[in-house]
Design an enzyme around this catalytic site. Structure first.
Site, PDB file in Angstrom:
ATOM      1  N   ALA A  61      15.898  33.722  69.032  1.00 30.42           N
ATOM      2  CA  ALA A  61      16.069  32.523  69.854  1.00 30.42           C
ATOM      3  C   ALA A  61      16.153  31.323  68.914  1.00 30.42           C
ATOM      4  CB  ALA A  61      14.878  32.377  70.785  1.00 30.42           C
ATOM      5  N   GLY A 100      14.710  37.524  69.799  1.00 28.21           N
ATOM      6  CA  GLY A 100      15.746  37.545  70.832  1.00 28.21           C
ATOM      7  C   GLY A 100      16.976  38.313  70.386  1.00 28.21           C
ATOM      8  N   GLU A 103      16.318  41.767  71.117  1.00 30.60           N
ATOM      9  CA  GLU A 103      16.266  41.905  72.582  1.00 30.60           C
ATOM     10  C   GLU A 103      17.678  41.958  73.173  1.00 30.60           C
ATOM     11  OE1 GLU A 103      13.411  38.611  72.860  1.00 30.60           O
ATOM     12  OE2 GLU A 103      12.163  39.979  74.022  1.00 30.60           O
ATOM     13  N   GLU A 123       7.996  37.682  67.036  1.00 31.64           N
ATOM     14  CA  GLU A 123       7.561  36.535  67.850  1.00 31.64           C
ATOM     15  C   GLU A 123       6.100  36.163  67.660  1.00 31.64           C
ATOM     16  OE1 GLU A 123       9.697  38.790  68.816  1.00 31.64           O
ATOM     17  OE2 GLU A 123      11.205  37.941  70.159  1.00 31.64           O
TER      18      GLU A 123
HETATM   19  N1  CAA Z   1      16.016  29.264  65.114  1.00 30.95           N
HETATM   20  C1  CAA Z   1      16.369  28.106  64.517  1.00 30.95           C
HETATM   21  N2  CAA Z   1      16.530  27.968  63.191  1.00 30.95           N
HETATM   22  C2  CAA Z   1      16.302  29.046  62.426  1.00 30.95           C
HETATM   23  C3  CAA Z   1      15.913  30.282  62.963  1.00 30.95           C
HETATM   24  C4  CAA Z   1      15.782  30.374  64.377  1.00 30.95           C
HETATM   25  N3  CAA Z   1      15.446  31.525  64.987  1.00 30.95           N
HETATM   26  N4  CAA Z   1      15.753  31.172  61.956  1.00 30.95           N
HETATM   27  C5  CAA Z   1      16.039  30.511  60.830  1.00 30.95           C
HETATM   28  N5  CAA Z   1      16.364  29.236  61.106  1.00 30.95           N
HETATM   29  C6  CAA Z   1      16.764  28.207  60.138  1.00 30.95           C
HETATM   30  C7  CAA Z   1      15.679  27.887  59.127  1.00 30.95           C
HETATM   31  O1  CAA Z   1      14.804  26.900  59.628  1.00 30.95           O
HETATM   32  C8  CAA Z   1      16.490  27.411  57.952  1.00 30.95           C
HETATM   33  O2  CAA Z   1      16.846  26.068  58.209  1.00 30.95           O
HETATM   34  P1  CAA Z   1      16.927  25.012  57.002  1.00 30.95           P
HETATM   35  O3  CAA Z   1      17.961  25.554  56.059  1.00 30.95           O
HETATM   36  O4  CAA Z   1      17.291  23.743  57.680  1.00 30.95           O
HETATM   37  O5  CAA Z   1      15.543  24.985  56.393  1.00 30.95           O
HETATM   38  C9  CAA Z   1      17.769  28.244  58.029  1.00 30.95           C
HETATM   39  O6  CAA Z   1      17.823  28.745  59.368  1.00 30.95           O
HETATM   40  C10 CAA Z   1      17.784  29.437  57.086  1.00 30.95           C
HETATM   41  O7  CAA Z   1      16.564  30.150  57.248  1.00 30.95           O
HETATM   42  P2  CAA Z   1      15.748  30.700  55.981  1.00 30.95           P
HETATM   43  O8  CAA Z   1      15.648  29.652  54.943  1.00 30.95           O
HETATM   44  O9  CAA Z   1      14.494  31.284  56.526  1.00 30.95           O
HETATM   45  O10 CAA Z   1      16.752  31.838  55.474  1.00 30.95           O
HETATM   46  P3  CAA Z   1      16.433  33.303  54.931  1.00 30.95           P
HETATM   47  O11 CAA Z   1      17.756  33.887  54.634  1.00 30.95           O
HETATM   48  O12 CAA Z   1      15.378  33.247  53.894  1.00 30.95           O
HETATM   49  O13 CAA Z   1      15.775  34.110  56.170  1.00 30.95           O
HETATM   50  C11 CAA Z   1      15.591  34.911  58.434  1.00 30.95           C
HETATM   51  C12 CAA Z   1      16.537  34.377  57.323  1.00 30.95           C
HETATM   52  C13 CAA Z   1      14.997  36.265  58.026  1.00 30.95           C
HETATM   53  C14 CAA Z   1      16.405  35.050  59.683  1.00 30.95           C
HETATM   54  C15 CAA Z   1      14.428  33.903  58.624  1.00 30.95           C
HETATM   55  O14 CAA Z   1      14.971  32.599  58.803  1.00 30.95           O
HETATM   56  C16 CAA Z   1      13.568  34.178  59.826  1.00 30.95           C
HETATM   57  O15 CAA Z   1      12.676  34.997  59.757  1.00 30.95           O
HETATM   58  N6  CAA Z   1      13.825  33.465  60.942  1.00 30.95           N
HETATM   59  C17 CAA Z   1      13.012  33.568  62.131  1.00 30.95           C
HETATM   60  C18 CAA Z   1      13.323  34.813  62.900  1.00 30.95           C
HETATM   61  C19 CAA Z   1      12.488  34.854  64.140  1.00 30.95           C
HETATM   62  O16 CAA Z   1      11.302  34.600  64.144  1.00 30.95           O
HETATM   63  N7  CAA Z   1      13.142  35.184  65.261  1.00 30.95           N
HETATM   64  C20 CAA Z   1      12.478  35.236  66.510  1.00 30.95           C
HETATM   65  C21 CAA Z   1      12.666  33.924  67.190  1.00 30.95           C
HETATM   66  S1  CAA Z   1      11.671  33.791  68.610  1.00 30.95           S
HETATM   67  C22 CAA Z   1      12.488  34.605  69.813  1.00 30.95           C
HETATM   68  O17 CAA Z   1      13.508  35.169  69.599  1.00 30.95           O
HETATM   69  C23 CAA Z   1      11.772  34.417  71.119  1.00 30.95           C
HETATM   70  C24 CAA Z   1      12.202  35.197  72.288  1.00 30.95           C
HETATM   71  O18 CAA Z   1      11.983  36.378  72.405  1.00 30.95           O
HETATM   72  C25 CAA Z   1      12.757  34.466  73.413  1.00 30.95           C
END
Ligand code: CAA
Length: 696
Positions: A61, A100, A103, A123
């Protein structure tokens, strides 16, 4: 159709290609695009392929939308809409399918991935649970027990394991869209139709109550993992529609909790903390070869961290014997890494053959790009080493001190090139701990600061800028909240009550357990160092000196606040400490008061917040988020509160200021309210407003 989802008809297969860099987060435009694409595909195609453009499938998400009003279509509805499509819908996954993202993939009917792909439901690390069907569909695919493990740990699961578990149907090398199209064609050729996970049999129940209790214990106050277990339990009892409703209700309780705010604060700011506006466009200096002065625990840890990052390291000790001992320490740590599978044997061999050497003369550092001094913590010793470095190091070499407390300005001013000097404060064990304080002195050149941050990045540490003061950001704040704890002991609390209250708050260890681990002689030396300049109004507990005078330094001597038996983990309360405390109270005529857990937590946190606010106000930390990241990554502060200043925002700053003023009625020397805190309360603003650029 929104630009975030590209639509392309390839033969009988409609490709829905996500194009929302950098990580194809499932923001509003992506969700809308998925629904529109599906509708169009159902009118003109026989199958649908969902794939990501760029580096990844959907990484989850859009976390930036959290806290804003939810905009339809929501993700749960999108996943259900995909699942209910009359066409077979296939996911082709590369990069990461997280949260998400997974999902959505579980909403599709078939899943193929490239071998490097990773999937997961992380999450809980954001203080929530998978709220778009993850707790209902994943257990239907892999069983409740495995789903509990994956969801409560939030870990990333590699493609091979995901295939074995059945989360993926196929894993194939190649371009992700090409393999996805071929797979979709095979499905059509075989005459296969939709295969909704939601219609699979409910998973068999497991012992959810025990799993819940264990998750609460492990979570140290964090509620998301345990709540996720209750949601998975629902999958065993409800059909998919009721299960999704149950999941939604639990999701919303977490979504609206302060813990979610704290965790999201931590997520964004651990990324923001190293991006300093003043370093924009400043190129770091070259960084290939590092010198480390000192082969003790800290020097060896720093050397290992640098070696594991692929840097070339020369360690220097005062004589050949000490150099040999330093090299042996490095070797032991590296061999441990090989044993634990963190370092390959061939990399270890390469490091030992040419990447590392330990010598007994600073002359060996003439070509080093950076030298990190990790010698004895005494100004005279440091100055002598820096004079030597000034003599031997090449022009432009960065000269860093790993001092924890000493004045980096004074060290810099003692040599001919103060612009090349900075502090690099590592935390022990330096090859493990994530925090690096980059201490910027008055004269430090911008490209030297940039090089400090470049080192942090290379070592995969959380680098935080700090100005110069006694203890920098972290140890200065630590000293204050430790003093507050000592005062509570003098007034009636026991060290064990304080440790329990603070571990219940979420710290990994209480302050007195930490003191025993670090060695009580360290605090003793600091108290002696500060004694000549100490204000007479400062309350200092003497019983701790008496413990040290008796040779009890904590774990290393087997006795401190706790008594440690060989071979046993942890210790038991030391009755001698209570006797010493009671004697001191009697000497001072103090009548012991009762402290509840809540009293202890509140005072301890108020002391931390007040000092942290001063650190920000003085510019030692440029932003409140810098303090938050220091405490999270260096001092075991519970991540679900986001850091002490985020915690303070979540409690309400006016209440905290009022409590500080109330405590000041008994000790107005220690409890001097921070001027910044007063200004924030007067303006009705928060610390987080300052992070966003506001001023007061
Ligand atoms: N939403 C918004 N922005 C996100 C994001 C997300 N889910 N995931 C990453 N970003 C952004 C980061 O903030 C970063 O932004 P900046 O460059 O401005 O700092 C950019 O994307 C790149 O991210 P990383 O620097 O972390 O890049 P990476 O290559 O080292 O890692 C990744 C990539 C493994 C995807 C890591 O970003 C990560 O773990 N992201 C979160 C994943 C996550 O937690 N997903 C679940 C979301 S909650 C959900 O989905 C809820 C639901 O069920 C409804």
């Amino acid at each position: 159709m929104s630009d975030a989802i590209e639509y392309e008809l390839k033969g009988d297969i409609a490709v829905l290609r996500a194009n929302n860099p950098p990580v194809n987060a499932l923001g509003h435009a992506v969700r809308t695009g998925l629904i529109a694409g599906l509708e169009r595909a159902e009118a003109e195609a026989k199958a649908v392929l969902i794939v990501g453009a760029g580096h990844t499938y959907f990484a989850g998400a859009d976390i930036k939308e959290f806290g804003k009003p939810l905009r339809e279509p929501g993700l749960p509805g999108v996943c259900t809409r995909i699942e209910n499509s009359p066409l077979p819908v296939i996911s082709a996954i590369h990069g990461t399918a997280l949260g998400g993202g997974l999902e959505v993939a579980l909403g599709t009917h078939y899943r193929i991935a490239v071998p490097s792909a990773k999937v997961g439901l992380p999450e809980v690390h954001l203080g929530i649970l998978p709220g778009a069907g993850g707790t209902q569909r994943l257990p239907r695919v892999i069983g409740a027990e495995k789903a509990i493990e994956i969801i409560t740990s939030g870990r990333h699961v590699g493609a091979a394991e995901a295939l074995e578990l059945g989360i993926l149907d196929e894993v194939e090398e190649g371009d992700v869209e090409t393999i996805g199209l071929a797979y979709a064609q095979r499905i059509l050729d075989a005459g296969l139709g939709p295969r909704p996970v939601g219609q699979m049999p409910r998973p068999t129940p497991v012992d959810f109550d025990s799993a819940y209790v264990a998750a609460m214990k492990r979570g140290r106050g964090q509620i998301a993992p345990a709540t996720a277990i209750r949601s998975i339990e629902g999958a065993c009892h409800y059909d998919i529609t009721e299960g999704l409703e149950h999941e939604r209700a639990l999701f919303m309780t977490l979504f609206n909790s302060p813990q979610r705010e704290g965790m999201v604060h931590a997520f964004f700011n651990e990324r923001a903390v190293s991006k300093l506006p003043e370093l924009k466009g400043v190129e770091p200096r070259a960084l290939k070869t590092i010198g480390v002065i000192g082969g003790g625990t800290m020097g060896a840890g720093i050397a290992v961290a640098a070696l594991l990052a692929g840097l070339d390291v020369t360690m220097v000790e005062r004589d050949a014997e000490a150099a040999k001992a330093g090299a042996a320490r490095v070797n032991v740590i590296l061999q441990g890494s090989v044993k634990r599978g963190k370092l390959s044997q061939s990399k270890y061999d390469a490091i030992m053959a040419s990447g590392f050497r330990a010598l007994d003369s600073c002359d060996a550092l003439s070509e080093a790009d950076m030298v990190i001094e990790a010698a004895f913590e005494e100004m005279g010793v440091k100055k002598a080493i820096f004079a030597e470095l000034d003599r031997v190091c090449k022009k432009g070499a960065v000269l860093a001190s790993n001092t924890s407390y000493l004045d980096v300005n004074e060290i810099a001013a003692s040599i001919s090139r103060p612009r090349d000097v900075l502090g690099l404060h590592f935390f022990s064990p330096a090859h493990v701990m994530k925090l690096l304080e980059v201490v910027v002195a008055d004269e430090t050149a911008p490209d030297v600061v940039a090089t400090g941050f470049a080192l942090g990045k290379a070592l995969r540490k959380i680098a935080v800028r700090s100005g110069v003061c006694d203890g920098f950001i972290g140890n200065r704040i630590l000293k204050t909240y430790r003093s507050c704890a000592d005062h509570m002991i003098m007034d009636g609390a026991s060290p064990y009550e304080i440790d329990k209250a603070m571990t219940d708050f979420g710290f990994a260890m209480g302050p007195y357990e930490v003191a025993d681990l670090a060695g009580l002689d360290i605090g003793w030396a600091t108290r002696k160092r500060l004694a000549p300049t100490r204000d007479v109004r400062e309350r200092v507990a003497r019983y701790a000196d008496k413990m040290c005078e008796a040779g009890n330094f904590g774990q290393k001597t087997g006795k401190g606040y706790y008594v440690y038996e060989a071979g046993k983990r942890g210790g038991t309360p030391n009755p001698e400490v209570i006797a010493l405390i009671e004697a001191e109270r009697a000497d001072l005529g103090v009548t012991a008061q009762d402290f509840t857990h809540e009293d202890i937590q509140r005072r301890y946190m108020c002391a931390m917040v007040n000092e942290a606010a001063m650190v920000v106000d003085e510019g030692i930390a440029r932003r409140p988020l810098d303090v938050d990241m220091v405490l999270l990554f260096g001092y075991g502060f519970p991540r679900h509160w986001g850091g002490p200043l985020k915690w303070a925002d979540l409690q309400g700053l006016d209440g905290i200021l009022a409590d500080i003023k109330r405590y000041a009625m008994a000790d107005d020397f220690f409890w001097q309210p921070s001027a910044l805190l007063e200004r924030l309360v007067a303006a009705g603003k928060t610390f987080d407003d300052l992070n966003k650029g506001d001023t007061v």
